[in-house]
Design an enzyme around this catalytic site. Structure first.
Site, short mmCIF file in Angstrom:
data_model
loop_
_atom_site.label_atom_id
_atom_site.label_comp_id
_atom_site.label_asym_id
_atom_site.label_seq_id
_atom_site.Cartn_x
_atom_site.Cartn_y
_atom_site.Cartn_z
N GLU A 1 5.47 -0.74 9.42
CA GLU A 1 4.12 -0.20 9.63
C GLU A 1 3.19 -1.22 10.25
OE1 GLU A 1 -0.06 0.89 8.90
OE2 GLU A 1 1.02 -0.90 8.26
N ASP B 1 -1.97 4.43 2.04
CA ASP B 1 -2.22 3.08 2.50
C ASP B 1 -3.57 2.64 1.96
OD1 ASP B 1 -1.96 0.66 3.87
OD2 ASP B 1 -1.18 1.63 5.66
#
Length: 340
Positions: free
Chosen positions: A213, A233
């Protein structure tokens, strides 16, 4: 969740060097009775069967972190490094690190400016903190390039930062890499709750642990049965943002554009219904695994939530309430009847 989070934070995992932490999660999933499958590029997928067939809801969090890689070895034995992920150089100056060799050894080091001492360099304070002006001092016999090579250190070796994790009795958690290991812990808290309570969600759920990511392509590929994805997140904090370190951040829009209206509305309504502290914010300099999935061509709806984290990509801090609240909101979402 907090016990797992501490172990995750203590396990080095810069993007591209996640094999050890993925083994930890694979073992943790097995303890709960779940099998974690691996994709060719190293992402993990755990499936929770639903009461009804149909499209699956994906919940993603990334276990990869910021870090670096050996770019070159200088004649004086110092290492020039190249960043992994987007951080400001001043946030790592003075940081301890580990250099991981290809044959399994590791060496401690310290990140320094190339003008590290005010007693030697009159412009040390003003010296620009940028890649070319930073280096790593190795804590071993390493005064020449040849001595460093003798240690087995080579160009392309990974470098991880010391997380410096502290979990305080009053609930505060400060550490590097809460982005996004706090969210991974929240997902496994959800998994543990499902198993302990014997719950079956209305629709299938796929937990995705991504490993790239921080470099932009974590979930560029999704299993084709996923029709909606919640990227879990960290929520950023700062000027004109309302998220705190105890809240669940619900992101309405980031650098990839606005998130799905209906998913956003449902998440906000559920947070209100369950009295979960939350805030809705916009992050113009932020991208998520949901961004990667959409840009990768996935035909999905997408949303983004996560625990509020202060000083992201630096010396981060959150509170255990934010981790718990994130897991609670996810549970509320996946357990909501399909027609709701």
């Amino acid at each position: 969740m907090l016990d797992l989070l501490k172990r995750l934070l203590q396990t080095p995992s810069p993007s591209g060097y996640c094999m050890h932490i993925m083994k930890l999660l694979q073992d943790e999933a097995a303890k709960l009775g779940y099998q974690m499958e691996s994709t060719p590029k190293g992402n993990g997928i755990l499936t929770i069967d639903g009461a009804a067939d149909g499209g699956a809801t994906g919940l993603s969090a990334h276990v990869d972190t910021l870090g670096a890689m050996v770019r070159s070895i200088k004649p004086n034995g110092m290492i020039r490094f190249t960043p992994i992920g987007g951080y400001a150089m001043h946030t790592i100056e003075g940081e301890y690190c580990l250099i991981h060799t290809r044959d399994g050894r590791s060496y401690e080091g310290t990140v320094l400016s190339t003008k590290a001492s005010v007693h030697v360099y009159p412009d040390a304070r003003d010296w620009k903190r940028e890649e070319a002006n930073m280096e790593i001092r190795i804590d071993d016999k390493a005064a020449t390039k040849e001595e460093v090579e003798h240690l087995g250190i080579s160009v392309g070796d990974f470098i991880s930062w010391d997380a410096r994790t502290r979990m305080l009795p009053n609930g505060w958690i400060k550490s590097r890499h809460l982005d996004d290991k706090a969210s991974v812990a929240a997902l496994f808290g959800l998994l543990e709750w499902m198993k302990r309570e014997g719950q079956t969600p209305p629709r299938p759920i796929k937990l995705i642990i991504s490993t790239y990511e921080e470099v932009g392509h974590g979930t560029a590929y999704l299993p084709p049965d996923i029709t909606e994805l919640i990227a879990v997140d960290m929520g950023a904090m700062g000027d004109d943002l309302s998220t705190t370190e105890r809240d669940v951040s619900i992101c309405a829009k980031d650098s990839s554009g606005p998130y799905d209206y209906h998913m956003m509305t449902k998440l906000i309504d559920l947070a209100k219904r369950e009295a979960i502290p939350h805030a809705v914010d916009i992050y113009p300099f932020y991208g998520s695994d949901a961004s990667a999935a959409l840009r990768g061509g996935s035909n999905i709806r997408a949303a983004l939530i996560g625990p509020g984290v202060h000083a992201s990509h630096g010396m981060e801090r959150t509170h255990r309430d934010a981790v718990v609240n994130t897991a609670a909101l996810l549970i509320a979402y996946i357990m909501e009847p399909i027609d709701a």
